[in-house]
Scaffold this motif. Structure first.
Motif, PDB file in Angstrom:
ATOM      1  N   TYR A  11      -5.004  -4.507 -18.406  1.00 34.50           N
ATOM      2  CA  TYR A  11      -3.979  -3.832 -17.515  1.00 34.50           C
ATOM      3  C   TYR A  11      -3.635  -4.689 -16.152  1.00 34.50           C
ATOM      4  O   TYR A  11      -4.533  -5.340 -15.780  1.00 34.50           O
ATOM      5  CB  TYR A  11      -4.507  -2.485 -17.266  1.00 34.50           C
ATOM      6  N   SER A  12      -2.344  -4.274 -15.693  1.00 37.61           N
ATOM      7  CA  SER A  12      -2.152  -5.040 -14.475  1.00 37.61           C
ATOM      8  C   SER A  12      -2.649  -3.918 -13.346  1.00 37.61           C
ATOM      9  O   SER A  12      -2.822  -2.798 -13.527  1.00 37.61           O
ATOM     10  CB  SER A  12      -0.642  -5.350 -14.253  1.00 37.61           C
ATOM     11  N   GLY A  13      -2.569  -4.503 -12.288  1.00 38.36           N
ATOM     12  CA  GLY A  13      -2.886  -3.440 -11.075  1.00 38.36           C
ATOM     13  C   GLY A  13      -1.701  -3.289 -10.329  1.00 38.36           C
ATOM     14  O   GLY A  13      -0.483  -3.648 -10.526  1.00 38.36           O
ATOM     15  N   LYS A  14      -2.047  -3.006  -8.919  1.00 40.32           N
ATOM     16  CA  LYS A  14      -0.997  -2.805  -8.057  1.00 40.32           C
ATOM     17  C   LYS A  14      -1.346  -3.511  -6.875  1.00 40.32           C
ATOM     18  O   LYS A  14      -2.653  -3.815  -6.434  1.00 40.32           O
ATOM     19  CB  LYS A  14      -0.683  -0.989  -7.668  1.00 40.32           C
ATOM     20  N   PRO A  15      -0.263  -3.827  -5.994  1.00 39.48           N
ATOM     21  CA  PRO A  15      -0.760  -4.347  -4.728  1.00 39.48           C
ATOM     22  C   PRO A  15      -1.005  -3.206  -3.642  1.00 39.48           C
ATOM     23  O   PRO A  15      -0.691  -2.187  -3.657  1.00 39.48           O
ATOM     24  CB  PRO A  15       0.785  -4.976  -4.072  1.00 39.48           C
ATOM     25  N   TYR A  16      -2.307  -3.457  -2.947  1.00 42.21           N
ATOM     26  CA  TYR A  16      -2.748  -2.724  -2.096  1.00 42.21           C
ATOM     27  C   TYR A  16      -2.749  -3.171  -0.408  1.00 42.21           C
ATOM     28  O   TYR A  16      -3.316  -2.559   0.257  1.00 42.21           O
ATOM     29  CB  TYR A  16      -4.301  -2.139  -2.636  1.00 42.21           C
ATOM     30  N   ASP A  17      -2.255  -4.155  -0.346  1.00 41.93           N
ATOM     31  CA  ASP A  17      -2.248  -5.113   1.015  1.00 41.93           C
ATOM     32  C   ASP A  17      -1.692  -4.007   1.896  1.00 41.93           C
ATOM     33  O   ASP A  17      -0.838  -3.279   1.576  1.00 41.93           O
ATOM     34  CB  ASP A  17      -1.722  -6.180   0.948  1.00 41.93           C
ATOM     35  N   TYR A  18      -2.140  -4.309   3.249  1.00 39.70           N
ATOM     36  CA  TYR A  18      -1.659  -3.485   4.328  1.00 39.70           C
ATOM     37  C   TYR A  18      -0.160  -3.657   4.322  1.00 39.70           C
ATOM     38  O   TYR A  18       0.419  -2.390   4.707  1.00 39.70           O
ATOM     39  CB  TYR A  18      -2.366  -3.878   5.619  1.00 39.70           C
ATOM     40  N   ILE A  19       0.324  -4.708   4.354  1.00 34.73           N
ATOM     41  CA  ILE A  19       1.715  -4.989   4.281  1.00 34.73           C
ATOM     42  C   ILE A  19       2.558  -4.124   3.395  1.00 34.73           C
ATOM     43  O   ILE A  19       3.636  -3.794   3.692  1.00 34.73           O
ATOM     44  CB  ILE A  19       1.907  -6.409   4.335  1.00 34.73           C
ATOM     45  N   TYR A  20       2.011  -3.887   2.371  1.00 33.66           N
ATOM     46  CA  TYR A  20       2.713  -2.876   1.267  1.00 33.66           C
ATOM     47  C   TYR A  20       2.571  -1.473   1.583  1.00 33.66           C
ATOM     48  O   TYR A  20       3.442  -0.768   1.424  1.00 33.66           O
ATOM     49  CB  TYR A  20       2.069  -3.251  -0.082  1.00 33.66           C
ATOM     50  N   TYR A  21       1.821  -1.233   2.404  1.00 33.69           N
ATOM     51  CA  TYR A  21       1.558   0.245   3.117  1.00 33.69           C
ATOM     52  C   TYR A  21       2.572   0.418   3.851  1.00 33.69           C
ATOM     53  O   TYR A  21       3.360   1.153   3.944  1.00 33.69           O
ATOM     54  CB  TYR A  21       0.230   0.386   3.457  1.00 33.69           C
ATOM     55  N   LEU A  22       2.776  -0.538   4.747  1.00 33.43           N
ATOM     56  CA  LEU A  22       3.706  -0.716   5.845  1.00 33.43           C
ATOM     57  C   LEU A  22       5.198  -0.613   5.343  1.00 33.43           C
ATOM     58  O   LEU A  22       6.132   0.240   5.750  1.00 33.43           O
ATOM     59  CB  LEU A  22       3.569  -1.489   6.909  1.00 33.43           C
ATOM     60  N   GLU A  23       5.419  -1.533   4.297  1.00 38.35           N
ATOM     61  CA  GLU A  23       6.725  -1.272   3.623  1.00 38.35           C
ATOM     62  C   GLU A  23       7.198   0.080   3.087  1.00 38.35           C
ATOM     63  O   GLU A  23       8.175   0.592   3.352  1.00 38.35           O
ATOM     64  CB  GLU A  23       7.055  -2.394   2.525  1.00 38.35           C
ATOM     65  N   GLU A  24       6.167   0.574   2.370  1.00 38.41           N
ATOM     66  CA  GLU A  24       6.193   2.099   1.812  1.00 38.41           C
ATOM     67  C   GLU A  24       6.589   2.958   2.930  1.00 38.41           C
ATOM     68  O   GLU A  24       7.317   3.714   2.846  1.00 38.41           O
ATOM     69  CB  GLU A  24       5.081   2.220   1.094  1.00 38.41           C
ATOM     70  N   LEU A  25       5.867   2.575   4.192  1.00 37.58           N
ATOM     71  CA  LEU A  25       6.169   3.607   5.072  1.00 37.58           C
ATOM     72  C   LEU A  25       7.874   3.621   5.757  1.00 37.58           C
ATOM     73  O   LEU A  25       8.301   4.632   6.070  1.00 37.58           O
ATOM     74  CB  LEU A  25       5.196   3.435   6.324  1.00 37.58           C
ATOM     75  N   LYS A  26       8.134   2.332   5.847  1.00 45.35           N
ATOM     76  CA  LYS A  26       9.356   2.066   6.211  1.00 45.35           C
ATOM     77  C   LYS A  26      10.491   2.734   5.486  1.00 45.35           C
ATOM     78  O   LYS A  26      11.454   3.243   5.988  1.00 45.35           O
ATOM     79  CB  LYS A  26       9.787   0.788   6.320  1.00 45.35           C
ATOM     80  N   GLN A  27      10.010   2.688   4.094  1.00 43.16           N
ATOM     81  CA  GLN A  27      11.032   3.370   2.837  1.00 43.16           C
ATOM     82  C   GLN A  27      10.943   4.879   2.954  1.00 43.16           C
ATOM     83  O   GLN A  27      11.797   5.545   2.413  1.00 43.16           O
ATOM     84  CB  GLN A  27      10.881   2.666   1.689  1.00 43.16           C
ATOM     85  N   SER A  28      10.039   5.405   3.620  1.00 46.85           N
ATOM     86  CA  SER A  28      10.009   6.924   3.411  1.00 46.85           C
ATOM     87  C   SER A  28      10.517   7.724   4.582  1.00 46.85           C
ATOM     88  O   SER A  28      11.042   7.065   5.608  1.00 46.85           O
ATOM     89  CB  SER A  28       8.346   7.197   3.271  1.00 46.85           C
TER      90      SER A  28
END
Length: 161
Positions: free
Chosen positions: A144-161
């Motif tokens: 199975y594949s994973g998901k990215p959990y890097d801090y930078i992805y967290y920040l990007e998700e915050l920007k989009q919410s």
């Protein structure tokens, strides 16, 4: 500068994101025994829950905290238990007046240490990130594949919410 609450919010995000991803995979992925750093993904989450609990008690000033290991039989149970624990941790972190306050404690191996609350929290977040990597590797080992959990992805998700 990143606040303690922001830093810990990233830890919550990573844990929640990984448990959500696990809930989308076949149920047996969580408990399937494989040859890896931990025997199961369940064991990884039980370990992280235990260590997060120990660090909270250390941050609160307990020198030699004891925490009973929780059995997190399902992804849903793990998610609920982490939500409760992370809310307790966030409440504590939010009310800390001086994050540079030094606390004395003993490690699980009995080594005496002294660190600030801030340093302990960074340890919690780093430890969680490390084990999210273990779980991602275990996913791949099972096909199975994973998901990215890097801090930078967290920040990007915050920007989009």
């Amino acid at each position: 500068m990143i606040s303690l609450q922001d830093w810990f919010s990233y830890h919550i995000w990573g844990t929640t994101r990984q448990l959500t991803h696990l809930s989308e995979l076949p149920e047996n992925v969580y408990t399937k025994e494989i040859q890896s750093v931990f025997p199961t993904i369940q064991a990884v989450f039980e370990h992280v829950w235990l260590v997060d609990s120990l660090w909270l008690k250390r941050m609160q000033g307990e020198e030699k905290p004891e925490v009973e290991l929780k059995t997190l039989l399902t992804v849903e149970t793990a998610h609920k238990e982490f939500m409760v624990l992370h809310q307790q941790m966030m409440t504590y972190i939010t009310n800390v007046e001086d994050p540079s306050l030094i606390r004395s404690f003993q490690t699980m191996k009995g080594i005496h240490m002294e660190n600030s609350i801030e340093e302990m929290l960074y340890t919690v977040v780093n430890h969680g990130s490390y084990h999210r990597g273990n779980v991602t590797a275990m996913h791949r080992q099972m096909g199975y594949s994973g998901k990215p959990y890097d801090y930078i992805y967290y920040l990007e998700e915050l920007k989009q919410s």
